[in-house]
Design an enzyme around this catalytic site. Structure first.
Site, PDB file in Angstrom:
ATOM      1  N   CYS A  85       0.844  -1.203   0.000  1.00 19.66           N
ATOM      2  CA  CYS A  85       0.000   0.000   0.000  1.00 19.66           C
ATOM      3  C   CYS A  85       0.881   1.255   0.000  1.00 19.66           C
ATOM      4  CB  CYS A  85      -0.970  -0.055   1.180  1.00 19.66           C
ATOM      5  SG  CYS A  85      -2.374   1.066   0.993  1.00 19.66           S
ATOM      6  N   HIS A 202      -3.521  -5.643   0.977  1.00 21.72           N
ATOM      7  CA  HIS A 202      -2.880  -5.895   2.274  1.00 21.72           C
ATOM      8  C   HIS A 202      -2.851  -7.380   2.643  1.00 21.72           C
ATOM      9  CE1 HIS A 202      -2.455  -1.752   3.820  1.00 21.72           C
ATOM     10  NE2 HIS A 202      -3.514  -1.487   3.088  1.00 21.72           N
ATOM     11  N   GLU A 204      -1.029  -8.753   4.877  1.00 22.10           N
ATOM     12  CA  GLU A 204      -0.827  -8.911   6.331  1.00 22.10           C
ATOM     13  C   GLU A 204      -2.141  -8.874   7.098  1.00 22.10           C
ATOM     14  OE1 GLU A 204      -0.599  -6.167   4.715  1.00 22.10           O
ATOM     15  OE2 GLU A 204      -0.954  -4.409   5.976  1.00 22.10           O
TER      16      GLU A 204
END
Lengths: 233, 87
Positions: A85, A202, A204
């Site tokens: 990002c 994302h 994660e």
């Protein structure tokens, strides 16, 4: 195995990366953006957020943070670097990856799960995926509209450097599955040598089922096993 | 050294669609300004700096525009430089 997480003023996904590292059993450590040394780390992650307030342009000021010279040197030496990002935008601004991100064509900040197709499984961060696999990673951005000049796009296509694309659940690429207007549905790319990867979504945020999914887990498992096979330190 | 005021304007390259400009134009059209052909948004940046002369000031503004103020992948820039005399 130790993952270095660069923290800029305004980074806000740094602890999510720390958690992802913990989930896959990797050590990790935070690197303040004023540090000039990234020695002791096997991989570097630039997390999401709003580095330096995103003033001027996303990542524009972050790329001049003192740590970025060391990150560039680490990348040039073949070290695995992942930008997520805002971290991806910082890699674009720094020139470690080509192109830029524009405002989403719909002008809105988009925050939702997004289907992605993985097209390059030869990077340190994707080698445990299968080519063509469709994944679900959340997106959360207002400036994720990937742009590069036609020559650069052609080069990325010809060299297979487009790693992630926004796609339909069956993997087909349509305008409807493209949330932000990115050229060629590009969600993530890699550099010529394949060790620097950047993406808007994302991974994660999907590393534990309690978070709603585990599709992102193999990004972190990939880099762990990659470094286990002779990563730099 | 003299003081200069630079006014830098950064805009998206003409080849790039500016969705913000399109949205503003749509607003103007709905207000009745049917002769408005296009609108493009950009950034206006004022930079105060010291330099030996105007040529040196222009060179510095050009350099910082290239390095930081504009991203030449997607933007272009133009600027004016004028000496500021203390009142």
């Amino acid at each position: 195995m130790k993952i270095g997480i660069v923290v800029f003023p305004g980074s806000n996904c740094d602890r999510d990366i720390e958690r992802a590292a913990e989930v896959v059993g990797s050590e990790s450590g935070f690197i303040w953006h004023k540090d000039k040394d990234v020695r002791g780390y096997d991989a570097i992650v630039l997390p999401g957020g709003f580095a330096h307030g995103d003033y001027l342009r996303c990542g524009a000021i972050a790329r001049f943070s003192p740590v970025m010279d060391a990150v560039s040197e680490f990348a040039e030496g073949g070290g695995p670097v992942l930008g997520i990002c805002n971290g991806f935008q910082t890699l674009l601004e720094s020139g470690l990856l080509p192109g830029a991100t524009l405002r989403n064509t719909g002008l809105r900040f988009i925050c939702r799960p997004q289907k992605l197709r993985i097209d390059n499984v030869n990077t340190p961060f994707t080698h445990l995926y299968k080519k063509g696999e469709v994944l679900d990673f959340p997106i959360a951005h207002a400036e994720g509209n990937y742009y590069a000049d036609p020559d650069t796009i052609k080069l990325l296509e010809d060299e297979g450097r487009i790693v992630f694309r926004y796609a339909e659940p069956d993997g087909s690429l349509t305008e409807a599955s493209n949330p932000n207007g990115s050229m060629h549905n590009i969600a993530g790319i890699t550099n010529k040598t394949g060790n620097v990867v950047g993406l808007m979504p994302h991974p994660e945020r999907v590393v534990e089922s309690i978070l709603g999914g585990t599709d992102g887990l193999r990004v972190f498992k990939s880099v762990m096993s990659w470094c286990g096979k002779g990563g730099v330190r | 050294m003299k003081s200069y005021l630079a006014k830098v304007v950064v805009t998206l390259k003409p080849s790039i669609l500016d969705p913000q400009g399109v949205a503003v134009r749509t607003g103007l059209l709905s207000m009745g300004y049917s002769d408005v052909d296009s609108v493009r948004l950009g950034k206006f940046i004022e930079v105060r700096l010291k330099a030996d002369d105007e040529a040196a000031a222009r060179a510095m503004v050009d350099e910082i525009s290239k390095k930081l103020l504009a991203n030449l992948v997607m933007e272009r820039y133009e600027f004016t430089v004028a000496e500021e005399v203390a009142k």
